[in-house]
Design a protein around this motif. Structure first.
Motif, PDB file in Angstrom:
ATOM      1  N   GLU A 153     -23.699  22.722 -24.321  1.00  0.00           N
ATOM      2  CA  GLU A 153     -25.038  22.140 -24.424  1.00  0.00           C
ATOM      3  C   GLU A 153     -25.489  21.536 -23.087  1.00  0.00           C
ATOM      4  O   GLU A 153     -26.673  21.604 -22.734  1.00  0.00           O
ATOM      5  CB  GLU A 153     -25.067  21.128 -25.565  1.00  0.00           C
ATOM      6  N   LEU A 154     -24.554  20.956 -22.344  1.00  0.00           N
ATOM      7  CA  LEU A 154     -24.892  20.453 -21.009  1.00  0.00           C
ATOM      8  C   LEU A 154     -25.300  21.599 -20.087  1.00  0.00           C
ATOM      9  O   LEU A 154     -26.242  21.465 -19.293  1.00  0.00           O
ATOM     10  CB  LEU A 154     -23.699  19.707 -20.401  1.00  0.00           C
ATOM     11  N   TYR A 155     -24.576  22.704 -20.175  1.00  0.00           N
ATOM     12  CA  TYR A 155     -24.942  23.861 -19.357  1.00  0.00           C
ATOM     13  C   TYR A 155     -26.358  24.314 -19.674  1.00  0.00           C
ATOM     14  O   TYR A 155     -27.140  24.624 -18.759  1.00  0.00           O
ATOM     15  CB  TYR A 155     -23.975  25.024 -19.588  1.00  0.00           C
ATOM     16  N   MET A 156     -26.726  24.345 -20.953  1.00  0.00           N
ATOM     17  CA  MET A 156     -28.071  24.770 -21.322  1.00  0.00           C
ATOM     18  C   MET A 156     -29.124  23.810 -20.774  1.00  0.00           C
ATOM     19  O   MET A 156     -30.190  24.238 -20.316  1.00  0.00           O
ATOM     20  CB  MET A 156     -28.194  24.881 -22.847  1.00  0.00           C
ATOM     21  N   HIS A 157     -28.820  22.503 -20.797  1.00  0.00           N
ATOM     22  CA  HIS A 157     -29.750  21.535 -20.214  1.00  0.00           C
ATOM     23  C   HIS A 157     -29.929  21.805 -18.718  1.00  0.00           C
ATOM     24  O   HIS A 157     -31.049  21.795 -18.201  1.00  0.00           O
ATOM     25  CB  HIS A 157     -29.229  20.110 -20.422  1.00  0.00           C
ATOM     26  N   ALA A 158     -28.808  22.017 -18.037  1.00  0.00           N
ATOM     27  CA  ALA A 158     -28.872  22.286 -16.598  1.00  0.00           C
ATOM     28  C   ALA A 158     -29.590  23.599 -16.323  1.00  0.00           C
ATOM     29  O   ALA A 158     -30.368  23.705 -15.371  1.00  0.00           O
ATOM     30  CB  ALA A 158     -27.458  22.318 -16.011  1.00  0.00           C
ATOM     31  N   ARG A 159     -29.339  24.599 -17.157  1.00  0.00           N
ATOM     32  CA  ARG A 159     -30.006  25.893 -16.998  1.00  0.00           C
ATOM     33  C   ARG A 159     -31.514  25.746 -17.172  1.00  0.00           C
ATOM     34  O   ARG A 159     -32.302  26.318 -16.407  1.00  0.00           O
ATOM     35  CB  ARG A 159     -29.439  26.878 -18.028  1.00  0.00           C
ATOM     36  N   ASN A 160     -31.932  24.982 -18.180  1.00  0.00           N
ATOM     37  CA  ASN A 160     -33.360  24.747 -18.387  1.00  0.00           C
ATOM     38  C   ASN A 160     -33.981  24.054 -17.176  1.00  0.00           C
ATOM     39  O   ASN A 160     -35.114  24.372 -16.769  1.00  0.00           O
ATOM     40  CB  ASN A 160     -33.586  23.897 -19.643  1.00  0.00           C
ATOM     41  N   ALA A 161     -33.242  23.107 -16.616  1.00  0.00           N
ATOM     42  CA  ALA A 161     -33.734  22.412 -15.425  1.00  0.00           C
ATOM     43  C   ALA A 161     -33.884  23.377 -14.259  1.00  0.00           C
ATOM     44  O   ALA A 161     -34.892  23.362 -13.536  1.00  0.00           O
ATOM     45  CB  ALA A 161     -32.788  21.271 -15.058  1.00  0.00           C
ATOM     46  N   GLU A 162     -32.894  24.248 -14.074  1.00  0.00           N
ATOM     47  CA  GLU A 162     -32.963  25.221 -12.979  1.00  0.00           C
ATOM     48  C   GLU A 162     -34.149  26.172 -13.156  1.00  0.00           C
ATOM     49  O   GLU A 162     -34.854  26.488 -12.197  1.00  0.00           O
ATOM     50  CB  GLU A 162     -31.662  26.017 -12.904  1.00  0.00           C
ATOM     51  N   LEU A 163     -34.360  26.639 -14.386  1.00  0.00           N
ATOM     52  CA  LEU A 163     -35.459  27.560 -14.645  1.00  0.00           C
ATOM     53  C   LEU A 163     -36.819  26.902 -14.412  1.00  0.00           C
ATOM     54  O   LEU A 163     -37.812  27.586 -14.156  1.00  0.00           O
ATOM     55  CB  LEU A 163     -35.372  28.088 -16.082  1.00  0.00           C
ATOM     56  N   THR A 164     -36.842  25.576 -14.503  1.00  0.00           N
ATOM     57  CA  THR A 164     -38.082  24.841 -14.266  1.00  0.00           C
ATOM     58  C   THR A 164     -38.317  24.590 -12.782  1.00  0.00           C
ATOM     59  O   THR A 164     -39.414  24.189 -12.397  1.00  0.00           O
ATOM     60  CB  THR A 164     -38.059  23.502 -15.039  1.00  0.00           C
ATOM     61  N   GLY A 165     -37.279  24.799 -11.975  1.00  0.00           N
ATOM     62  CA  GLY A 165     -37.440  24.599 -10.536  1.00  0.00           C
ATOM     63  C   GLY A 165     -36.604  23.496  -9.945  1.00  0.00           C
ATOM     64  O   GLY A 165     -36.778  23.132  -8.771  1.00  0.00           O
ATOM     65  N   ILE A 166     -35.672  22.945 -10.730  1.00  0.00           N
ATOM     66  CA  ILE A 166     -34.772  21.907 -10.229  1.00  0.00           C
ATOM     67  C   ILE A 166     -33.469  22.578  -9.810  1.00  0.00           C
ATOM     68  O   ILE A 166     -32.751  23.102 -10.655  1.00  0.00           O
ATOM     69  CB  ILE A 166     -34.499  20.835 -11.305  1.00  0.00           C
ATOM     70  N   PRO A 167     -33.132  22.606  -8.525  1.00  0.00           N
ATOM     71  CA  PRO A 167     -31.907  23.283  -8.104  1.00  0.00           C
ATOM     72  C   PRO A 167     -30.666  22.564  -8.615  1.00  0.00           C
ATOM     73  O   PRO A 167     -30.682  21.343  -8.847  1.00  0.00           O
ATOM     74  CB  PRO A 167     -31.983  23.234  -6.572  1.00  0.00           C
ATOM     75  N   SER A 168     -29.593  23.304  -8.796  1.00  0.00           N
ATOM     76  CA  SER A 168     -28.370  22.727  -9.367  1.00  0.00           C
ATOM     77  C   SER A 168     -27.833  21.581  -8.530  1.00  0.00           C
ATOM     78  O   SER A 168     -27.220  20.652  -9.059  1.00  0.00           O
ATOM     79  CB  SER A 168     -27.300  23.809  -9.526  1.00  0.00           C
ATOM     80  N   TRP A 169     -28.082  21.620  -7.201  1.00  0.00           N
ATOM     81  CA  TRP A 169     -27.556  20.547  -6.357  1.00  0.00           C
ATOM     82  C   TRP A 169     -28.334  19.244  -6.487  1.00  0.00           C
ATOM     83  O   TRP A 169     -27.949  18.236  -5.897  1.00  0.00           O
ATOM     84  CB  TRP A 169     -27.497  20.982  -4.890  1.00  0.00           C
ATOM     85  N   ARG A 170     -29.397  19.258  -7.315  1.00  0.00           N
ATOM     86  CA  ARG A 170     -30.104  18.009  -7.615  1.00  0.00           C
ATOM     87  C   ARG A 170     -29.788  17.504  -9.020  1.00  0.00           C
ATOM     88  O   ARG A 170     -30.407  16.557  -9.492  1.00  0.00           O
ATOM     89  CB  ARG A 170     -31.624  18.205  -7.497  1.00  0.00           C
ATOM     90  N   ILE A 171     -28.843  18.148  -9.697  1.00  0.00           N
ATOM     91  CA  ILE A 171     -28.552  17.806 -11.087  1.00  0.00           C
ATOM     92  C   ILE A 171     -27.213  17.067 -11.190  1.00  0.00           C
ATOM     93  O   ILE A 171     -26.198  17.505 -10.661  1.00  0.00           O
ATOM     94  CB  ILE A 171     -28.502  19.074 -11.961  1.00  0.00           C
ATOM     95  N   ILE A 172     -27.243  15.934 -11.875  1.00  0.00           N
ATOM     96  CA  ILE A 172     -26.039  15.175 -12.232  1.00  0.00           C
ATOM     97  C   ILE A 172     -25.886  15.318 -13.743  1.00  0.00           C
ATOM     98  O   ILE A 172     -26.870  15.181 -14.484  1.00  0.00           O
ATOM     99  CB  ILE A 172     -26.192  13.692 -11.851  1.00  0.00           C
ATOM    100  N   ILE A 173     -24.700  15.622 -14.222  1.00  0.00           N
ATOM    101  CA  ILE A 173     -24.513  15.783 -15.665  1.00  0.00           C
ATOM    102  C   ILE A 173     -23.785  14.581 -16.255  1.00  0.00           C
ATOM    103  O   ILE A 173     -22.949  13.950 -15.595  1.00  0.00           O
ATOM    104  CB  ILE A 173     -23.777  17.097 -16.017  1.00  0.00           C
ATOM    105  N   ASP A 174     -24.122  14.277 -17.484  1.00  0.00           N
ATOM    106  CA  ASP A 174     -23.578  13.108 -18.179  1.00  0.00           C
ATOM    107  C   ASP A 174     -23.232  13.537 -19.604  1.00  0.00           C
ATOM    108  O   ASP A 174     -24.122  13.932 -20.361  1.00  0.00           O
ATOM    109  CB  ASP A 174     -24.635  11.999 -18.182  1.00  0.00           C
ATOM    110  N   PRO A 175     -21.949  13.493 -19.994  1.00  0.00           N
ATOM    111  CA  PRO A 175     -21.578  13.940 -21.344  1.00  0.00           C
ATOM    112  C   PRO A 175     -22.038  13.020 -22.465  1.00  0.00           C
ATOM    113  O   PRO A 175     -21.854  13.337 -23.637  1.00  0.00           O
ATOM    114  CB  PRO A 175     -20.050  14.029 -21.280  1.00  0.00           C
ATOM    115  N   GLY A 176     -22.645  11.895 -22.126  1.00  0.00           N
ATOM    116  CA  GLY A 176     -23.272  11.058 -23.148  1.00  0.00           C
ATOM    117  C   GLY A 176     -22.315  10.295 -24.040  1.00  0.00           C
ATOM    118  O   GLY A 176     -22.373  10.406 -25.270  1.00  0.00           O
TER     119      GLY A 176
END
Length: 226
Positions: A153-176
């Protein structure tokens, strides 16, 4: 990262830092204690928290943000805004915030990811199912393998962000930790962080190298780690 809640109803410190003076004093202390990032939250996301409007959230947030930015001790430090509203994220960054921390990863405001992409700031994508009112429902607490499912599910969130124009190197993930999790889930995640990274790497090597933020959810971890 030091957490500063300027809310009346957050766990742990709700109501303690509602005045600008108290909030700034707390931020100064956290910086002196070694915090490199101050994360300011003006809306509680605890289970069953009442939702407030973007306008009310901004009224709480902006005066505190502006005051902290004036602190000599804040020079060279990062300020993040904990919000799931695009309006709050946009206004906070325009006033000087450096990154956006959205507990819903863009799920509660359909335009959040677009705004973050336009702002060109890092974002924190957290794992949560539902919203603060529903995240601890029996349906949202169902896992077969919590680490694998959170990773997916985290990967899907990051993927959605990338598809919107946010590069992966600007993404921090948090397992919540504490969000849509039981106590045993929190402990499994803390023990299984490498498993989460490996599972994400099966789908995206870039996202698997994203920094991982672990938030301490006081009411739950105090019992898990006792």
């Amino acid at each position: 990262m030091g957490i500063l809640n300027v809310t009346p109803d957050s766990f742990g410190d709700g109501g303690k830092y509602q005045s600008i003076e108290d909030a700034v004093s707390r931020a100064r202390l956290m910086i002196l204690q070694g915090a490199d990032i101050i994360d300011i939250g003006a809306q509680s996301t605890r289970p069953m928290a009442s939702k407030i409007s973007p306008e009310e959230e901004l009224d709480r947030l902006i005066p505190v943000l502006e005051a902290i930015l004036k602190l000599p001790q804040a020079e060279g430090k990062l300020l993040s805004v904990d919000t799931f509203y695009k309006q709050v994220a946009s206004e906070a960054v325009s006033k000087g915030a450096h990154l956006v921390n959205d507990v819903s990863s863009g799920q509660l405001d359909s335009k959040m990811l677009d705004v973050v992409a336009e702002l060109k700031v890092p974002c924190i994508a957290m794992h949560m199912r539902g919203n603060p009112s529903t995240m601890q429902s029996s349906e949202n607490l169902q896992y077969g393998d919590v680490c694998k499912e959170v990773a997916s599910e985290l990967y899907m969130h990051a993927r959605n962000a990338e598809l919107t124009g946010i590069p992966s190197w600007r993404i921090i993930i948090d397992p919540g930790i504490g969000f849509s999790k039981k106590r045993e889930h929190n402990l499994d995640i803390l023990i299984g962080l490498q498993t989460i990274q490996k599972e994400i790497a099966r789908k995206s090597l870039a996202v698997s190298h994203s920094p991982i933020l672990i938030g301490r959810f006081l009411p739950i971890l105090s019992n898990v780690l006792a």
